[in-house]
Write a protein that holds these residues in place. Structure first.
Motif, PDB file in Angstrom:
ATOM      1  N   THR A   1       0.663  -1.629   0.344  1.00 45.81           N
ATOM      2  CA  THR A   1      -0.213  -0.085   0.262  1.00 45.81           C
ATOM      3  C   THR A   1       0.983   0.785   0.198  1.00 45.81           C
ATOM      4  OG1 THR A   1      -1.776  -1.112   1.066  1.00 45.81           O
ATOM      5  CG2 THR A   1      -2.114   1.146   1.063  1.00 45.81           C
TER       6      THR A   1
ATOM      7  N   LEU B   1      -6.920  -4.954  -7.122  1.00 44.96           N
ATOM      8  CA  LEU B   1      -7.577  -4.251  -5.688  1.00 44.96           C
ATOM      9  C   LEU B   1      -8.730  -4.428  -5.233  1.00 44.96           C
ATOM     10  CD1 LEU B   1      -4.819  -1.237  -4.961  1.00 44.96           C
ATOM     11  CD2 LEU B   1      -4.956  -4.013  -4.528  1.00 44.96           C
TER      12      LEU B   1
ATOM     13  N   ALA C   1      -9.098  -1.546  -0.634  1.00 41.62           N
ATOM     14  CA  ALA C   1      -7.947  -1.721  -0.330  1.00 41.62           C
ATOM     15  C   ALA C   1      -7.613  -0.339  -1.174  1.00 41.62           C
ATOM     16  CB  ALA C   1      -7.421  -3.169  -0.925  1.00 41.62           C
TER      17      ALA C   1
ATOM     18  N   ASP D   1      -7.762   2.456   0.667  1.00 40.43           N
ATOM     19  CA  ASP D   1      -6.254   3.085   1.946  1.00 40.43           C
ATOM     20  C   ASP D   1      -5.195   3.677   0.537  1.00 40.43           C
ATOM     21  OD1 ASP D   1      -7.239   1.766   3.702  1.00 40.43           O
ATOM     22  OD2 ASP D   1      -6.836  -0.146   3.716  1.00 40.43           O
TER      23      ASP D   1
END
Length: 186
Positions: free
Chosen positions: A78, A149, A153, A156
């Motif tokens: 990430t 993703l 996700a 984020d």
């Protein structure tokens, strides 16, 4: 810990811990492990091999400078997405300045796409259209469809709510339908 690394292939956490302590070999292994990922994200953002290579190299340099600041609170990938997307944005701004354009990078990419060689297949045409989207829509599509993703996700990585990612995807789909139908008419 170094003896343990000699016996088994270390995971990212082990390499990160060593790299934060200044272990160059661990840092090199970490970069080698994730370079294809970095390049792939950069290429999907800009669509040009040379620019993707420049962005990937810049990410590696930034990673070296910032590795000690990574606290491990989130997933390393990430954080790496964020570094890569930030480097891609910076690269786009740099290209815009160098070419003396006053328009945003998305418009610069449009001009390049219009004057460049015709894409070879439907996937290339689709990614060219994605690069014409507003930046947040482009990022959302890149992360969800290009990288697989989840919306959570991607939120984020993008630093926004999951619902915002869903909205960007929804708007991108509407806009892509228009762009792709216009391309077929030409």
């Amino acid at each position: 810990m170094k003896a343990m690394l000699a016996e088994a292939e270390p995971d990212d956490r082990d390499l990160l811990a060593l790299a934060r302590e200044g272990d160059r070999a661990a840092f090199a292994r970490l970069v080698a492990r994730h370079y294809d990922f970095i390049y792939r994200v950069a290429w999907r953002w800009c669509g040009r091999k040379a620019d993707a290579e420049d962005i990937a190299q810049e990410v590696c340099v930034r990673l070296g400078k910032a590795i000690r600041g990574f606290r491990g609170e989130g997933r390393f990938t990430t954080w790496l997405y964020q570094l890569t997307l930030n480097a891609a944005r910076d690269h786009g701004r740099k290209l815009s300045r160098e070419s003396a354009k006053t328009q945003a990078y998305a418009v610069h990419a449009l001009v390049d796409a219009a004057t460049g060689p015709e894409p070879e297949d439907a996937a290339d045409r689709l990614w060219e259209a994605v690069r014409q989207l507003p930046p947040k829509q482009c990022e959302a599509v890149l992360l969800v469809y290009g990288e697989g993703l989840s919306h959570d996700a991607a939120s984020d990585v993008m630093g926004c709510a999951e619902a915002t990612v869903s909205w960007h995807i929804h708007e991108a789909k509407k806009r892509l339908k228009t762009l792709m139908s216009e391309a077929r008419e030409d």
